[in-house]
Write an enzyme that holds these catalytic residues in place. Structure first.
Site, PDB file in Angstrom:
ATOM      1  N   CYS A  91       0.831  -1.209   0.000  1.00 29.20           N
ATOM      2  CA  CYS A  91       0.000   0.000   0.000  1.00 29.20           C
ATOM      3  C   CYS A  91       0.868   1.264   0.000  1.00 29.20           C
ATOM      4  O   CYS A  91       1.760   1.413   0.826  1.00 29.20           O
ATOM      5  CB  CYS A  91      -0.937  -0.001   1.207  1.00 29.20           C
ATOM      6  SG  CYS A  91      -2.033   1.422   1.213  1.00 29.20           S
TER       7      CYS A  91
ATOM      8  N   ASP B 215      -2.223  -3.241 -14.688  1.00 29.23           N
ATOM      9  CA  ASP B 215      -2.523  -2.946 -16.094  1.00 29.23           C
ATOM     10  C   ASP B 215      -3.181  -4.085 -16.858  1.00 29.23           C
ATOM     11  O   ASP B 215      -2.968  -4.205 -18.067  1.00 29.23           O
ATOM     12  CB  ASP B 215      -1.249  -2.513 -16.839  1.00 29.23           C
ATOM     13  CG  ASP B 215      -0.803  -1.119 -16.433  1.00 29.23           C
ATOM     14  OD1 ASP B 215      -1.568  -0.463 -15.704  1.00 29.23           O
ATOM     15  OD2 ASP B 215       0.296  -0.709 -16.841  1.00 29.23           O
TER      16      ASP B 215
ATOM     17  N   GLY C  48      -7.537  -5.240 -10.425  1.00 30.33           N
ATOM     18  CA  GLY C  48      -8.234  -4.321  -9.539  1.00 30.33           C
ATOM     19  C   GLY C  48      -9.169  -3.432 -10.325  1.00 30.33           C
ATOM     20  O   GLY C  48     -10.342  -3.749 -10.554  1.00 30.33           O
TER      21      GLY C  48
HETATM   22  C1  LIG Z   1      -9.132   2.301  -4.583  1.00 33.99           C
HETATM   23  C2  LIG Z   1      -8.031   1.295  -4.419  1.00 33.99           C
HETATM   24  C3  LIG Z   1      -7.858   0.690  -3.189  1.00 33.99           C
HETATM   25  C4  LIG Z   1      -6.816  -0.236  -3.012  1.00 33.99           C
HETATM   26  N1  LIG Z   1      -6.673  -0.864  -1.802  1.00 33.99           N
HETATM   27  C5  LIG Z   1      -5.732  -1.815  -1.644  1.00 33.99           C
HETATM   28  C6  LIG Z   1      -5.635  -2.561  -0.435  1.00 33.99           C
HETATM   29  O1  LIG Z   1      -6.395  -2.373   0.516  1.00 33.99           O
HETATM   30  N2  LIG Z   1      -4.649  -3.510  -0.356  1.00 33.99           N
HETATM   31  C7  LIG Z   1      -3.780  -3.755  -1.388  1.00 33.99           C
HETATM   32  O2  LIG Z   1      -2.900  -4.617  -1.260  1.00 33.99           O
HETATM   33  N3  LIG Z   1      -3.866  -3.073  -2.541  1.00 33.99           N
HETATM   34  C8  LIG Z   1      -4.823  -2.137  -2.696  1.00 33.99           C
HETATM   35  N4  LIG Z   1      -4.946  -1.500  -3.903  1.00 33.99           N
HETATM   36  C9  LIG Z   1      -4.070  -1.888  -5.032  1.00 33.99           C
HETATM   37  C10 LIG Z   1      -4.714  -2.967  -5.905  1.00 33.99           C
HETATM   38  O3  LIG Z   1      -4.874  -4.159  -5.163  1.00 33.99           O
HETATM   39  C11 LIG Z   1      -3.866  -3.248  -7.152  1.00 33.99           C
HETATM   40  O4  LIG Z   1      -2.596  -3.670  -6.742  1.00 33.99           O
HETATM   41  C12 LIG Z   1      -3.717  -2.010  -8.037  1.00 33.99           C
HETATM   42  O5  LIG Z   1      -4.956  -1.371  -8.244  1.00 33.99           O
HETATM   43  C13 LIG Z   1      -3.079  -2.367  -9.395  1.00 33.99           C
HETATM   44  O6  LIG Z   1      -3.871  -3.257 -10.116  1.00 33.99           O
HETATM   45  P1  LIG Z   1      -4.816  -2.780 -11.337  1.00 33.99           P
HETATM   46  O7  LIG Z   1      -3.916  -2.089 -12.342  1.00 33.99           O
HETATM   47  O8  LIG Z   1      -5.429  -4.037 -11.850  1.00 33.99           O
HETATM   48  O9  LIG Z   1      -5.819  -1.830 -10.751  1.00 33.99           O
HETATM   49  C14 LIG Z   1      -5.950  -0.552  -4.089  1.00 33.99           C
HETATM   50  C15 LIG Z   1      -6.154   0.056  -5.324  1.00 33.99           C
HETATM   51  C16 LIG Z   1      -7.171   0.970  -5.506  1.00 33.99           C
HETATM   52  C17 LIG Z   1      -7.352   1.604  -6.870  1.00 33.99           C
END
Ligand SMILES: Cc1cc2nc3c(=O)[nH]c(=O)nc-3n(C[C@H](O)[C@H](O)[C@H](O)COP(=O)(O)O)c2cc1C
Length: 326
Positions: free
Chosen positions: A100, A202, A224
Site C-alpha cells: 500500500c 494494467d 483491480g
Molecule cells: C481504490 C483502491 C484501493 C486499493 N486498496 C488496496 C488494499 O487495501 N490492499 C492492497 O494490497 N492493494 C490495494 N490497492 C491496489 C490494488 O490491489 C492493485 O494492486 C492495483 O490497483 C493495481 O492493479 P490494477 O492495475 O489491476 O488496478 C488498491 C487500489 C485501488 C485503486
C-alpha cells in the site's frame, strides 16, 4: 485442471481494494464468474482492539465462497494475534499488505514501507505463519522507488519466511497507481522463487491477462481497477485464459440488475443512507460506456433517497441500446 493455483478454484484473483472489495462487491463478483476474492485491508491493531467497524470488514463467516483476508500493520506479534482472529471469522487464507502506497499507511511503517525493512517484513511473515494453519501470502510492489527496486530480493525473503504464494504489483511506491506497470519485474520475480506468483497491474482486457501470462510465466493474475463497473470481468478472464472462451457483450439491462443487486446488498450491509452515498461511484463506473452518462451522474449525485435512486437507475439503463462492450 484449468486454472490450477494451489487449492484455489482458479488462477484469477480480484485485487484487494480498500473501500471497494466489501461484502456486497465480493458477493456479486462471485456470482458472475469463477474468481478468487480478497477482502479490503484489515488493520491488525484495530482488529486486536476489537474495533467494531474493522471486525465487520474482517468477518467473512457468512460468505459461502473462500475469501483471502488481507492484514496491514507493522508489529509481528499483532499480526500473529490478528491472524488467529480472522481465521475465527472465516478467512480462507491470510494475505499481508506490503504494497500500500497511501501516506497514512506508510507513515506508520506499514504497507509498502515494509519493502525498505526486510528484517521486519520477514519477522511479520514468520510470526503470522507460526500463528495459523491457514496459508499466508504477501502482496508487494516493484520496490519503494526507481532507485530501490528490490522485488526479486523481497520475493525470495517472502519465500524463505514461509509465504505460500506472493502477488507482485509492477509499480513502485513512488508511482502510486499511475504510469505503466513493469511486467519485466514480474517475470524476474517469477523466475526467482519456487512458490506460486500472481502478477498484477494494467490488466484491462482478457487479452492483457493472457499476454501477462505469456510474457511473465506467472501462475496467476490479479485485477483491480479493470473490474470496476464490470463484475463479469474476472470470470471472463478465467474463461478466456483457461477455457479459451471469448468474452460476451453485457447488456444495459444486465448492468442495471447487477447495480441494483449491489445497491440492495449495500443497504443490508451499510443501511439505506450510506448505501445510496456509496453507490454514486458505482453509478459512474457502470455507466462509463453508455449514452448520456455525464447527465445521469450529475442527476444521481443529487439523490439521497433510496427509492429515488432505484428509480433513476432503472430509468437510465432501460433506455439504453441493446448491448454494450465494456
Ligand atoms: C481504490 C483502491 C484501493 C486499493 N486498496 C488496496 C488494499 O487495501 N490492499 C492492497 O494490497 N492493494 C490495494 N490497492 C491496489 C490494488 O490491489 C492493485 O494492486 C492495483 O490497483 C493495481 O492493479 P490494477 O492495475 O489491476 O488496478 C488498491 C487500489 C485501488 C485503486
Amino acid at each position: 485442471m484449468a486454472g490450477k493455483f494451489l487449492d484455489f478454484k482458479t488462477n484469477v484473483f480480484l485485487a484487494p481494494m480498500a473501500g471497494i472489495t466489501d461484502y456486497p462487491l465480493r458477493k456479486l463478483v462471485n456470482e458472475k464468474g469463477v474468481v478468487n476474492l480478497y477482502s479490503e485491508m484489515v488493520a491488525v491493531n484495530a482488529i486486536n482492539r476489537k474495533n467494531p467497524k474493522t471486525y465487520r470488514i474482517a468477518d467473512v463467516s457468512k460468505e459461502n465462497y473462500p475469501v483471502i483476508v488481507q492484514l496491514v500493520g507493522n508489529d509481528p506479534l499483532l499480526f500473529a494475534d490478528a491472524a488467529k482472529l480472522v481465521a475465527d471469522l472465516g478467512a480462507y487464507s491470510i494475505d499481508i499488505n506490503m504494497g500500500c502506497p497511501v501516506k497514512k499507511i506508510v507513515g506508520n511503517n506499514s504497507g509498502s514501507a515494509l519493502m525498505k525493512d526486510l528484517a521486519l517484513a520477514s519477522k511479520i511473515i514468520t510470526e503470522t505463519v507460526k500463528s495459523t494453519n491457514l496459508k499466508v501470502s504477501v502482496k508487494f510492489r516493484k520496490g519503494w522507488d526507481n532507485n530501490s527496486v528490490n522485488a526479486v530480493e523481497f520475493a525470495k525473503m517472502c519465500e524463505d519466511s514461509g509465504a505460500s504464494f506472493i502477488a507482485i504489483h509492477g509499480r513502485t511506491r513512488a508511482q502510486g497507481y499511475s504510469g505503466e506497470a513493469d511486467w519485466n519485474i514480474i517475470r524476474e520475480v517469477k523466475e526467482s522463487v519456487n512458490i506460486p506468483v500472481i502478477g498484477n497491474g494494467d490488466i484491462n482486457s482478457v487479452y492483457d491477462a493472457q499476454k501477462m501470462i505469456e510474457e511473465t510465466n506467472v501462475d496467476g493474475v490479479m485485477v483491480g481497477r479493470g473490474a470496476l463497473g464490470n463484475p463479469w470481468f474476472l470470470g471472463q478472464i478465467h474463461n478466456y485464459i483457461n477455457l479459451k472462451e471469448e468474452p460476451r457483450a453485457i447488456s444495459p439491462i444486465e448492468l442495471k440488475d447487477a447495480l441494483l443487486q449491489q445497491l440492495n446488498d449495500m443497504v443490508y450491509f451499510y443501511g439505506k443512507e450510506m448505501a445510496v452515498s456509496i453507490s454514486r461511484k458505482y453509478v459512474c463506473w457502470y455507466s462509463k460506456n453508455l449514452r448520456d452518462a455525464k447527465k445521469f451522474r450529475e442527476t444521481y449525485t443529487k439523490i439521497y433517497d433510496y427509492d429515488l435512486a432505484v428509480k433513476a437507475i432503472e430509468d437510465y439503463f432501460e433506455k439504453q441500446e441493446e448491448t454494450v462492450s465494456l
